[in-house]
Design an enzyme around this catalytic site. Sequence first.
Site, PDB file in Angstrom:
ATOM      1  N   THR A  22      -1.496   3.002  -7.653  1.00 17.10           N
ATOM      2  CA  THR A  22      -1.825   1.609  -7.333  1.00 17.10           C
ATOM      3  C   THR A  22      -2.456   1.565  -5.943  1.00 17.10           C
ATOM      4  OG1 THR A  22       0.389   1.206  -6.444  1.00 17.10           O
ATOM      5  CG2 THR A  22       0.034   0.604  -8.747  1.00 17.10           C
TER       6      THR A  22
ATOM      7  N   ILE B  98       4.121  -0.479   1.463  1.00 14.85           N
ATOM      8  CA  ILE B  98       4.306  -0.515   0.009  1.00 14.85           C
ATOM      9  C   ILE B  98       5.191   0.646  -0.463  1.00 14.85           C
ATOM     10  CG2 ILE B  98       3.094  -0.350  -2.216  1.00 14.85           C
ATOM     11  CD1 ILE B  98       0.677  -1.734  -0.728  1.00 14.85           C
TER      12      ILE B  98
ATOM     13  N   ASP C 255      -3.670   1.311 -11.616  1.00 12.80           N
ATOM     14  CA  ASP C 255      -4.149  -0.045 -11.326  1.00 12.80           C
ATOM     15  C   ASP C 255      -5.537   0.023 -10.690  1.00 12.80           C
ATOM     16  OD1 ASP C 255      -3.763  -2.930 -11.127  1.00 12.80           O
ATOM     17  OD2 ASP C 255      -3.652  -2.617  -8.956  1.00 12.80           O
TER      18      ASP C 255
ATOM     19  N   GLU D  98     -14.428   1.637 -10.207  1.00  7.18           N
ATOM     20  CA  GLU D  98     -14.087   0.295 -10.715  1.00  7.18           C
ATOM     21  C   GLU D  98     -15.076  -0.787 -10.306  1.00  7.18           C
ATOM     22  OE1 GLU D  98     -10.198   0.056  -8.719  1.00  7.18           O
ATOM     23  OE2 GLU D  98     -10.927  -1.711  -7.656  1.00  7.18           O
TER      24      GLU D  98
ATOM     25  N   ARG E 160      -5.784   3.563  -4.313  1.00  7.11           N
ATOM     26  CA  ARG E 160      -7.233   3.416  -4.486  1.00  7.11           C
ATOM     27  C   ARG E 160      -7.682   4.477  -5.502  1.00  7.11           C
ATOM     28  NH1 ARG E 160      -6.851  -0.835  -2.730  1.00  7.11           N
ATOM     29  NH2 ARG E 160      -7.895  -1.870  -0.995  1.00  7.11           N
TER      30      ARG E 160
ATOM     31  N   HIS F 118      -6.813  -3.540 -11.170  1.00  6.86           N
ATOM     32  CA  HIS F 118      -6.588  -3.837  -9.756  1.00  6.86           C
ATOM     33  C   HIS F 118      -5.911  -5.198  -9.568  1.00  6.86           C
ATOM     34  CE1 HIS F 118      -8.151  -2.441  -5.619  1.00  6.86           C
ATOM     35  NE2 HIS F 118      -7.083  -3.209  -5.452  1.00  6.86           N
ATOM     36  N   GLN F 119      -4.780  -5.350 -10.239  1.00  5.80           N
ATOM     37  CA  GLN F 119      -4.083  -6.639 -10.165  1.00  5.80           C
ATOM     38  C   GLN F 119      -2.740  -6.550  -9.444  1.00  5.80           C
ATOM     39  OE1 GLN F 119      -3.326  -7.213 -14.632  1.00  5.80           O
ATOM     40  NE2 GLN F 119      -1.416  -7.998 -13.786  1.00  5.80           N
ATOM     41  N   ALA F 120      -2.457  -5.373  -8.836  1.00 12.77           N
ATOM     42  CA  ALA F 120      -1.132  -5.215  -8.228  1.00 12.77           C
ATOM     43  C   ALA F 120      -0.867  -6.279  -7.158  1.00 12.77           C
ATOM     44  CB  ALA F 120      -0.986  -3.822  -7.637  1.00 12.77           C
ATOM     45  N   PHE F 121      -1.935  -6.726  -6.495  1.00 14.28           N
ATOM     46  CA  PHE F 121      -1.759  -7.704  -5.405  1.00 14.28           C
ATOM     47  C   PHE F 121      -1.567  -9.121  -5.925  1.00 14.28           C
ATOM     48  CE2 PHE F 121      -5.586 -10.304  -5.546  1.00 14.28           C
ATOM     49  CZ  PHE F 121      -6.332  -9.603  -6.494  1.00 14.28           C
TER      50      PHE F 121
HETATM   51  P1  NAI Z   1       0.299   1.309   5.126  1.00 14.13           P
HETATM   52  O1  NAI Z   1      -0.788   1.491   6.118  1.00 14.13           O
HETATM   53  O2  NAI Z   1       1.502   0.481   5.498  1.00 14.13           O
HETATM   54  O3  NAI Z   1       0.851   2.752   4.666  1.00 14.13           O
HETATM   55  C1  NAI Z   1       0.028   3.847   4.388  1.00 14.13           C
HETATM   56  C2  NAI Z   1       0.829   5.108   4.658  1.00 14.13           C
HETATM   57  O4  NAI Z   1       0.006   6.231   4.295  1.00 14.13           O
HETATM   58  C3  NAI Z   1       1.201   5.292   6.124  1.00 14.13           C
HETATM   59  O5  NAI Z   1       2.594   5.537   6.249  1.00 14.13           O
HETATM   60  C4  NAI Z   1       0.363   6.491   6.569  1.00 14.13           C
HETATM   61  O6  NAI Z   1       1.026   7.286   7.551  1.00 14.13           O
HETATM   62  C5  NAI Z   1       0.202   7.239   5.264  1.00 14.13           C
HETATM   63  N1  NAI Z   1      -0.951   8.165   5.262  1.00 14.13           N
HETATM   64  C6  NAI Z   1      -2.199   7.908   5.685  1.00 14.13           C
HETATM   65  N2  NAI Z   1      -2.985   8.992   5.503  1.00 14.13           N
HETATM   66  C7  NAI Z   1      -2.186   9.957   4.948  1.00 14.13           C
HETATM   67  C8  NAI Z   1      -2.401  11.295   4.540  1.00 14.13           C
HETATM   68  N3  NAI Z   1      -3.604  11.874   4.663  1.00 14.13           N
HETATM   69  N4  NAI Z   1      -1.361  11.975   4.026  1.00 14.13           N
HETATM   70  C9  NAI Z   1      -0.138  11.415   3.912  1.00 14.13           C
HETATM   71  N5  NAI Z   1       0.137  10.132   4.294  1.00 14.13           N
HETATM   72  C10 NAI Z   1      -0.885   9.429   4.805  1.00 14.13           C
HETATM   73  O7  NAI Z   1      -0.386   0.746   3.805  1.00 14.13           O
HETATM   74  P2  NAI Z   1       0.274  -0.076   2.609  1.00 14.13           P
HETATM   75  O8  NAI Z   1       0.266  -1.516   2.924  1.00 14.13           O
HETATM   76  O9  NAI Z   1       1.549   0.564   2.209  1.00 14.13           O
HETATM   77  O10 NAI Z   1      -0.836   0.155   1.463  1.00 14.13           O
HETATM   78  C11 NAI Z   1      -1.139   1.449   0.969  1.00 14.13           C
HETATM   79  C12 NAI Z   1      -2.448   1.381   0.207  1.00 14.13           C
HETATM   80  O11 NAI Z   1      -2.256   0.625  -0.992  1.00 14.13           O
HETATM   81  C13 NAI Z   1      -3.583   0.624   0.937  1.00 14.13           C
HETATM   82  O12 NAI Z   1      -4.276   1.479   1.814  1.00 14.13           O
HETATM   83  C14 NAI Z   1      -4.453   0.156  -0.192  1.00 14.13           C
HETATM   84  O13 NAI Z   1      -5.484   1.111  -0.428  1.00 14.13           O
HETATM   85  C15 NAI Z   1      -3.509   0.106  -1.397  1.00 14.13           C
HETATM   86  N6  NAI Z   1      -3.318  -1.267  -1.875  1.00 14.13           N
HETATM   87  C16 NAI Z   1      -3.562  -1.535  -3.193  1.00 14.13           C
HETATM   88  C17 NAI Z   1      -3.410  -2.815  -3.684  1.00 14.13           C
HETATM   89  C18 NAI Z   1      -3.628  -3.153  -5.132  1.00 14.13           C
HETATM   90  O14 NAI Z   1      -3.754  -4.339  -5.466  1.00 14.13           O
HETATM   91  N7  NAI Z   1      -3.671  -2.191  -6.034  1.00 14.13           N
HETATM   92  C19 NAI Z   1      -3.010  -3.919  -2.791  1.00 14.13           C
HETATM   93  C20 NAI Z   1      -2.723  -3.505  -1.437  1.00 14.13           C
HETATM   94  C21 NAI Z   1      -2.886  -2.230  -1.012  1.00 14.13           C
END
Ligand code: NAI
Length: 326
Positions: free
Chosen positions: A229, A155, A255, A260, A231, A292-295
């Site tokens: 967006t 993302i 978001d 929540e 957590r 929480h609607q980003a998805f």
């Molecule tokens: P991803 O796993 O592809 O990327 C997460 C990145 O965070 C990775 O590059 C990782 O190295 C980095 N990371 C992990 N711990 C870290 C730390 N302590 N310090 C610095 N960087 C760190 O995940 P993706 O798909 O990009 O999603 C990210 C987050 O977005 C998800 O974990 C989820 O919580 C949230 N999300 C929210 C949605 C929504 O509807 N609002 C929908 C989908 C995801």
Amino acid sequence: MKIVLFDAHRYDRESFTAANHDRAHELAFLEPRLTAATAPLCAGHDVVCAFVNDRLDAEVLAAVRRAGIRLVALRSAGFNHVDLAAAARLGLPVVRVPEYSPYAVAEHTVALVLSLVRKIHRAHARVREGNFSLEGLVGFDLHGKTVGLIGTGKIGRVAAKIFAGFGCTVLAHDKYPAADPAITYVSLDELYARADLISLHVPLTRETHHLIGPAAIERMKPGVILVNTGRGALIDTRAMIGALKRGRLGGAALDVYEEEEGIFFEDLSGQVLQDDVLARLLTFPNVIITSHQAFLTREALAAIAETTLASVTAFARGEPLVHAVR
Ligand code: NAI
């Protein structure tokens, strides 16, 4: 397999029914969230399919196991709400949907940012009331601003491209930087010191819990815009509210919210909101919140349903679970 979906909404019913066009699985859609009280509803099913505000702690996992569940299928990317150690002890594999549409979340992030900085949320409400005044609606250009992205996974990387398209300078911080020459990685300190807008795209872990607290906020530029967006618990909400009151933060686009569960996804419009912290947040003119609607795009929902059902099919056939969470 017999799959029971908790916290199921009309859009889940539509996307999962469409993805199950060959009727390979039997689907039961339940409105309640999964909790210790509702876990017995798993009886007679093989797979429990849960979303982000369902409870999957040790007690609930033990209860779903007792009810006969053999697989936990998360229809989310995040898995911070699952006690993975308890699941492993119970011999319950957990699968998730690691990627469905990073565009959905990144585009919503940018939609929130534009709404906030151009005050679209306030303008929309005004115009509907017949108030066509522009007083108090002065925004700023994104062009030329510095955006700090914390987390450059799927993302964060899409968000980086979009912000670069606006003519922003994009700085990033990640524990595991990507080998992407288009991304300029800096330390967290430098990101805090230089960014006009900070957007969070890291998972919620013990390490990232309250990543944005009083100390981090003090290291940021005065007037910085905070965007989340990821957590809710990545931000210490009370610290954010204090900084918004002092004008230390210029605004927040959210978001997600750390408390929540039980609020977001529900229609509480006829009730007295019991969460005083959220109630305070809702009073700020420079805070915009979506629940929480980003998805929530057609493309993402279709991908979530297809990946989830493919994992269940693989489980039924005894094939490796490529999306298992370990
Ligand atoms: P991803 O796993 O592809 O990327 C997460 C990145 O965070 C990775 O590059 C990782 O190295 C980095 N990371 C992990 N711990 C870290 C730390 N302590 N310090 C610095 N960087 C760190 O995940 P993706 O798909 O990009 O999603 C990210 C987050 O977005 C998800 O974990 C989820 O919580 C949230 N999300 C929210 C949605 C929504 O509807 N609002 C929908 C989908 C995801």
